[in-house]
Design an enzyme around this catalytic site. Structure first.
Site, short mmCIF file in Angstrom:
data_model
loop_
_atom_site.label_atom_id
_atom_site.label_comp_id
_atom_site.label_asym_id
_atom_site.label_seq_id
_atom_site.Cartn_x
_atom_site.Cartn_y
_atom_site.Cartn_z
N ASP A 6 0.87 -1.18 0.00
CA ASP A 6 0.00 0.00 0.00
C ASP A 6 0.90 1.22 0.00
O ASP A 6 2.12 1.12 0.26
CB ASP A 6 -0.89 0.01 1.25
N SER A 7 0.30 2.37 -0.27
CA SER A 7 1.07 3.61 -0.23
C SER A 7 1.50 3.95 1.19
O SER A 7 2.32 4.84 1.38
CB SER A 7 0.20 4.75 -0.78
N CYS A 69 -4.27 -1.12 -2.09
CA CYS A 69 -4.38 0.34 -2.22
C CYS A 69 -5.31 0.57 -3.40
O CYS A 69 -5.03 0.10 -4.51
CB CYS A 69 -2.99 0.92 -2.49
N GLU A 148 -4.56 9.41 8.93
CA GLU A 148 -3.12 9.39 9.21
C GLU A 148 -2.83 10.11 10.53
O GLU A 148 -1.92 9.75 11.26
CB GLU A 148 -2.34 10.09 8.09
N CYS A 180 -11.15 3.05 -0.57
CA CYS A 180 -9.82 3.50 -0.12
C CYS A 180 -9.50 2.68 1.12
O CYS A 180 -10.37 2.54 2.00
CB CYS A 180 -9.86 4.99 0.23
N HIS A 182 -7.84 3.28 3.64
CA HIS A 182 -7.84 3.99 4.93
C HIS A 182 -9.25 4.04 5.54
O HIS A 182 -9.40 4.19 6.74
CB HIS A 182 -7.39 5.44 4.74
N1 DGL Z 1 -4.12 3.71 0.26
C1 DGL Z 1 -4.69 4.69 -0.62
C2 DGL Z 1 -5.95 4.13 -1.28
O1 DGL Z 1 -6.45 3.09 -0.90
C3 DGL Z 1 -5.01 5.98 0.09
C4 DGL Z 1 -3.79 6.76 0.53
C5 DGL Z 1 -3.08 7.45 -0.60
O2 DGL Z 1 -3.62 8.39 -1.20
O3 DGL Z 1 -1.97 7.05 -0.85
O4 DGL Z 1 -6.44 4.73 -2.21
#
Ligand code: DGL
Length: 261
Positions: A6-7, A69, A148, A180, A182
């Site tokens: 993931d990011s 992600c 975050e 997403c 998050h």
């Molecule tokens: N993990 C990213 C997603 O699921 C969200 C965070 C980001 O923008 O990197 O889209």
């Protein structure tokens, strides 16, 4: 090993779901927190990062890859698939299938980052399977920073969630996809604001179910996966904040290994 990236920390909700659904499988996680967020970056940059992340996980022994992600899943899945011949799971398709099974009136809402929503991947995939479905999308760029920051239950967060959800509530959606990784951490506030008659689809649970189904019907792949119950965590920036959040999400001690890609 199952490789997951993931990011940043959002993909840990997928790790949590995989551990619950497939206990005992070894996992290797990469959180690209030095380069997060991906959600407001260009397609080219997101693809470049996603390819590097996949290559790293393969070098660690991953035999299947989960793109945990939505942003990377939206724009980089084809590029990863074309570059590496490895079973690949993204978080979009399982969430779409789950939403279509759940929705009674085919009024489906999707929330995600700017990149995910502007890729139009959710409406495209939903309509490809069910042309009569109506899809209403909403980018929610402020939610990732709030998660975050750990502002999960603050009144300000609830206010912003409400503001984002008003257009979807007006459309009387009966199903809402959390597009997403998050957002599962905000599920309580989202459910409270969208109302209990709307079913929330959590893509982390949907992808865990689809990986489990795949392994059951592909025993030759399943037999390649080690099962010592170990999860190894790599990040591109070791911070106390990531450590604390990871431990809160996973409810266990987490050791972070640093890697520069
Ligand atoms: N993990 C990213 C997603 O699921 C969200 C965070 C980001 O923008 O990197 O889209």
């Amino acid at each position: 090993m199952i490789g997951i990236f993931d990011s940043g920390m959002g993909g840990l909700t997928t790790v949590r779901a995989i551990i619950e659904r497939l206990p005992g499988y070894d996992l290797v996680y990469f959180g690209d927190n030095a380069r997060t967020p991906y959600g407001n970056k260009s397609r080219e940059t997101i693809i470049h990062y996603a390819l590097q992340n996949t290559e790293f996980l393969l070098s660690q022994g991953a035999k299947i890859i989960i793109v945990a992600c939505n942003t990377a899943s939206s724009v980089a899945t084809d590029s990863i698939q074309q570059t590496y011949h490895v079973p690949l799971f993204e978080v979009i398709s399982p969430a779409v299938d789950c939403a279509l099974q759940t929705s009674k009136h085919l009024q489906i809402g999707v929330i995600g980052t700017k990149a995910t929503i502007s890729s139009n991947i959710y409406p495209f995939k939903i309509k490809a399977k069910c042309p009569e479905a109506r899809v209403f999308s909403q980018a929610c760029p402020l939610l990732v920073p709030l998660v975050e920051e750990g502002w999960l239950n603050k009144p300000e967060t609830r206010m912003i969630v409400k503001k984002y959800l008003i257009p979807l509530k007006t459309r009387q959606i009966d199903t809402l996809i959390l597009g997403c990784t998050h957002y599962p951490l905000l599920k309580k506030s989202i459910q409270a604001k969208i109302g209990k008659r709307t079913t929330i689809i959590d893509s982390s649970i949907a992808v865990a179910d689809s990986v489990a189904d795949y392994l059951q019907s592909n025993p030759e792949i399943d037999s390649q996966l080690s099962k010592q119950g170990q999860t190894t965590f790599y990040v591109s920036d070791v911070t106390e904040h990531f450590q604390k959040t990871a431990e809160t999400i996973l409810k266990r001690r987490v050791h972070l290994n640093y890697v520069r890609l």
